[in-house]
Design an enzyme around this catalytic site. Sequence first.
Site, PDB file in Angstrom:
ATOM      1  N   TYR A  35       0.838  -1.198   0.000  1.00 13.21           N
ATOM      2  CA  TYR A  35       0.000   0.000   0.000  1.00 13.21           C
ATOM      3  C   TYR A  35       0.876   1.252   0.000  1.00 13.21           C
ATOM      4  CZ  TYR A  35      -3.801  -3.158   1.448  1.00 13.21           C
ATOM      5  OH  TYR A  35      -4.716  -4.175   1.524  1.00 13.21           O
ATOM      6  N   SER A  50     -13.063  -4.492   1.619  1.00 12.81           N
ATOM      7  CA  SER A  50     -14.040  -3.839   0.731  1.00 12.81           C
ATOM      8  C   SER A  50     -15.473  -4.208   1.133  1.00 12.81           C
ATOM      9  CB  SER A  50     -13.786  -4.220  -0.733  1.00 12.81           C
ATOM     10  OG  SER A  50     -12.563  -3.706  -1.186  1.00 12.81           O
ATOM     11  N   PRO A  51     -15.804  -4.096   2.428  1.00 11.08           N
ATOM     12  CA  PRO A  51     -17.154  -4.471   2.869  1.00 11.08           C
ATOM     13  C   PRO A  51     -18.239  -3.531   2.362  1.00 11.08           C
ATOM     14  CG  PRO A  51     -15.989  -3.390   4.645  1.00 11.08           C
ATOM     15  CD  PRO A  51     -14.981  -3.595   3.547  1.00 11.08           C
ATOM     16  N   LEU A  52     -17.818  -2.401   1.781  1.00 10.96           N
ATOM     17  CA  LEU A  52     -18.766  -1.468   1.177  1.00 10.96           C
ATOM     18  C   LEU A  52     -18.627  -1.447  -0.348  1.00 10.96           C
ATOM     19  CD1 LEU A  52     -18.561   1.447   3.772  1.00 10.96           C
ATOM     20  CD2 LEU A  52     -20.411  -0.214   3.466  1.00 10.96           C
ATOM     21  N   GLY A  53     -18.112  -2.549  -0.906  1.00  9.85           N
ATOM     22  CA  GLY A  53     -18.009  -2.648  -2.359  1.00  9.85           C
ATOM     23  C   GLY A  53     -17.161  -1.542  -2.955  1.00  9.85           C
ATOM     24  N   HIS A  89      -0.451 -11.907   1.351  1.00  9.55           N
ATOM     25  CA  HIS A  89      -1.377 -11.029   0.627  1.00  9.55           C
ATOM     26  C   HIS A  89      -2.078 -11.758  -0.521  1.00  9.55           C
ATOM     27  CE1 HIS A  89      -1.924  -6.437  -0.097  1.00  9.55           C
ATOM     28  NE2 HIS A  89      -3.034  -7.094  -0.326  1.00  9.55           N
TER      29      HIS A  89
END
Length: 331
Positions: A57, A207-210, A128
Site C-alpha cells: 500500500y 471492501s465491505p462497502l463494495g 497477501h
Amino acid sequence: MEMRKLGTQGLEVSALGLGCMGLTAVYGPGPSEAEALQVLDRAVGLGVTFFDTAEIYGRRTNEVVVGKGLAKHKGKVAIATKFGFDLADALAAGRPRGTNSRPENIRAVADASLQRLGVDVIDLFYQHRVDPNVPIEDVAGAVGDLVKAGKVRYFGLSEAGPDTIRRAHKVFPVSALQSEYSLWSRDPEAQILPTLRALGIGFVPYSPLGRGFLTGAVNASTLGEFDFRRFQPRFQPAALEKNLGLVETLGRLAREKGRTPAQLALAWLLHQGNDIVPIPGTAKVSRLEENVGAADVKLSKDDLAAIEAAVPEGAVEGQRYDPAGLAMVNL
C-alpha cells in the site's frame, strides 16, 4: 464497541476494524498526512482496535503513516500487515512483478515492516496473495518461525481457496482469512466460510462497502482520473449504471431505519456471524464515524431478508476484478 475473536489462538479485536489502504493514494491523490493521522486517532477514540495495512500500500509508505498515527496507542491496538507481492523495482515500474512468498522474502518483509511500523511485533501477518510457485506449507512454516522468534503474533491468509487454507492450517494455525465479502461480493458463502468455521479461523472482509459503491456516493462523475476503480469491470459505464439501481433500493431501506446505506451494509455483514470483522476503509473522519455507527445497528430476520432482496446474490453486473486480478484469488 463489541470485541470479537479471530481464530482460536487468542487474537481479539473490535467488531469493526479500519482498512488503511486509502490513507495513501489509491482512489486518487489521497489525503494529506495530517488528515490520515486524524482518522487513525479518531478511530481509536471510537473504540476501533484493529488496523489493516500492507507492504504494497502506497508503495511501502502506508505502513509508515499507520505506525506514526498509532504510535501513542501501542498496547491498545492490533496492526495487521501483509507480505507476498514481488516489489522488486516496483517504485520504478509502478506495479509489482507478481508474487513472492519465498521464505527469505517473508523474513525480509517482516523485518522491514517492523521498522516502518515502528513496533516490536506484527500482530497479524497475512500472505497477501497465494504464490503458486511456493508451497503453502513453506509459507506457513516461515511465518511460524517468525512467531516463535517473537516478531509476529498471528498468521493470516488473503484470498486463499479452501484447500490452501486447510494445508496451511495443518502446518501452523491460521487465525484469520482476509478476502472480499459484502452484499456486493457474496462468493465466500459457498465454500470459504464453511471451511473457516470448520477449522476455527476468523474472517476479515475487505471492501465491505463494495469499494465505496454501497455508500450510495459513487457514480461515474465521482471517479477521478487516477482512481483505480475506473479499470474494474463493475465500474465500467454500462455495469455501473445497472448497479446503481441496487444501491437506490438499499438507500430506501436505510432511510426507513434512520440509517445510511453504508451502515446497513456493514450491519448486514456483522450479523453474518461473530467470527466476522469487516474493515471498511476511509480517509475522512465523517465517514469513519458513520461506519462505526453500524456496530450499533440491530437487524431482525425480516430486515436481513429485505436487505438481501434489495441486493440479491448474483445481481451485481461485472466481475470484481479484471482477468489479471481474478487469476490471483481463490488459489
